[in-house]
Design a protein around this motif. Sequence first.
Motif, PDB file in Angstrom:
ATOM      1  N   THR A  76      -5.647  -2.938  -1.843  1.00  0.00           N
ATOM      2  CA  THR A  76      -5.243  -3.744  -1.320  1.00  0.00           C
ATOM      3  C   THR A  76      -4.487  -3.188   0.004  1.00  0.00           C
ATOM      4  O   THR A  76      -4.976  -3.092   1.535  1.00  0.00           O
ATOM      5  N   SER A 110      -8.305  -5.432   2.574  1.00  0.00           N
ATOM      6  CA  SER A 110      -8.190  -4.407   1.711  1.00  0.00           C
ATOM      7  C   SER A 110      -8.004  -2.992   3.299  1.00  0.00           C
ATOM      8  O   SER A 110      -8.964  -3.946   4.454  1.00  0.00           O
ATOM      9  N   ALA A 124       0.508   1.874  -7.510  1.00  0.00           N
ATOM     10  CA  ALA A 124       0.489   2.336  -7.082  1.00  0.00           C
ATOM     11  C   ALA A 124       0.104   3.652  -7.746  1.00  0.00           C
ATOM     12  O   ALA A 124       0.215   3.766  -8.117  1.00  0.00           O
ATOM     13  N   PRO A 128       2.934  -2.740  -3.128  1.00  0.00           N
ATOM     14  CA  PRO A 128       2.659  -3.398  -4.521  1.00  0.00           C
ATOM     15  C   PRO A 128       2.664  -3.209  -5.706  1.00  0.00           C
ATOM     16  O   PRO A 128       3.509  -3.508  -6.017  1.00  0.00           O
ATOM     17  N   GLY A 135      -0.377  -6.531  -4.267  1.00  0.00           N
ATOM     18  CA  GLY A 135      -1.728  -5.558  -5.065  1.00  0.00           C
ATOM     19  C   GLY A 135      -1.607  -4.174  -5.465  1.00  0.00           C
ATOM     20  O   GLY A 135      -1.086  -3.939  -5.868  1.00  0.00           O
ATOM     21  N   TYR A 146      -2.432  -0.550  -4.609  1.00  0.00           N
ATOM     22  CA  TYR A 146      -2.201   0.474  -3.806  1.00  0.00           C
ATOM     23  C   TYR A 146      -2.261   2.190  -3.773  1.00  0.00           C
ATOM     24  O   TYR A 146      -2.135   2.606  -5.316  1.00  0.00           O
TER      25      TYR A 146
END
Length: 404
Positions: free
Chosen positions: A311, A345, A114, A111, A92, A94
């Motif tokens: 997330t 999340s 980021a 992730p 995901g 970050y």
Amino acid sequence: MSRLPLALRRALLAAALLAPAGTSACASASGAARAAAPAHRIPTRLADSTFWRMMREMSEPGGTFRSENLVSNETSLQWVIPELTRQVAPGGVYVGVAPDQNFTYVTALRPAIAFIVDIRHQNAMQHLMFKALLEMSATRAEFLARLFARAPLTGVDTAASVAALFDALARQPPDSARHRDNMRAIVDRLTRVHGFALTEAEQASLGCVYGAFFGQGPELTYAHSSECRDASAPWMNAMRMGAPWPTYRSMMSETDSAGVTHSYLGSEARYRVLKDMQERNLIVPLTGNFAGDKALRAVGQWTAARGARVTAFYVSNVEQYLFQQGDEAQRFYQNVATLPLDATSTFIRSFSGPRFVYDPNLPLRPQSQAGRSLQLVSSIPQTLQAVREGRVVSWLDVIRLSRQ
């Protein structure tokens, strides 16, 4: 999860994305669902020009904070990592704040990219310093030697513990010639190799940050005030007279509640994850106010355009200060509401101070032996739902929504 039929994997992902805001994040994030990383179009590498353009165009004008935050003081930051790794799927987006404690969360959560958003532009420069040093250093030992301007460490290998690395570092005195050479190499790496158009002021900021690590060594703490800041500020003097602050060395040596280290210097494998992300330009530092009108929203727009989800959002205790500044807390939650989210999340926040001991409405227990901070998590969708319902009007309301 990779053994499950494609249709089932897609169904699990769809269920997670369509779960209502009030759904329990823990209930929604089964082991199978967590393993199904969201499909997205996030690049596996950003071009240097793209990275720099994102830093410039997604940022806001810099602001100030009461301290420089060169080192974290959140001694319990690793305590929530076991739960996070069970709940938050890798792959995901970050979002975080402040300096290198983000690296420990990034190497644990893996992730796809980021974003580090901080009101202090110097924080972005500190992250560029780390980026250059990580890229130039093949191992943790090389990184520490460069970070503190020491001769190469001896008597350690890639299997060395954090304690052994810092013991080896202590055997090498600071070297002013290496400090000058390393500073030139940092600037050269950023400007010539990457082509980042750093201003003179930004290069000076880099020098202040690197000078603090050189001058203070691994005993550098949150309370340090560099030559870039007025060291006579009363608040800074009050900090210095307080209880001992955790050092960079001690922060790297912290563990979770089971004694397991998740520090980005805890193992060569974690270090390589971080180094690889830096080399692919996938840790992007931005300058921005959480309550501002640009940076966080720009992250959300970039993420949504690529079909991805935020997330994990490490907010430290920024919310505490936002509640002290008019309507900034509400503006922050309005910004968060624009981020693409799913049922897993998660906010990661820090709570410090003796109040949790005395308030029966905050049944929290001390975490690290230092007892300086508590690390807490909460569902982002559930937090936003509570905000919409008027149940969040203070910092303590946020803490009551959180869990250890």
